[in-house]
Design a protein around this motif. Structure first.
Motif: not given
Length: 130
Positions: A72-95
């Protein structure tokens, strides 16, 4: 008060331009709008879009200093993207061999979210929207 319309873009400085370019285009799927090499600065600037909307400028510079990002340092904390199906996107990243934190549920919105990192350790969030 300013009359702001929207967030125009986010600028990210990376340590390994080719690795980050591949991550943001081939893994996240952002579209390249323009790529420029600025010889006088020995720097690349890559303009990226998400669904035709300009959103990220990816820069390279010789030997950029590291930035503390956790905890939790000062500055940009994170970049966030909206998705419809988080499980499906997680599978793609895992692959693709990318480590993703376990999916959590926001206690206020009751929406699912998770985090992973870009090649320089910048936290990226996936946030499920309906």
């Amino acid at each position: 008060m300013l009359n702001l319309k929207k967030i125009h873009h986010i600028a990210i400085i990376c340590s390994d331009y080719q690795k980050s370019k591949e991550f943001y285009t081939e893994i996240l799927g952002l579209e390249i709008l323009q790529e420029v090499y600025r010889k006088e600065r020995d720097s690349y600037k890559l303009d990226l879009a998400l669904q035709k909307n300009y959103c990220i400028e990816l820069f390279s510079f010789p030997n950029p200093p590291t930035r503390v990002s956790r905890p939790e340092a000062r500055g940009l904390r994170h970049l966030a993207f909206a998705v419809e199906d988080i499980e499906k996107e997680v599978e793609k990243l895992n692959a693709k061999g990318i480590y993703i934190e376990p999916i959590r549920v926001d206690e206020y919105s009751l929406k699912k979210f998770t985090f992973f990192e870009d090649p320089d350790g910048l936290p990226i969030e996936l946030y499920e929207e309906e």
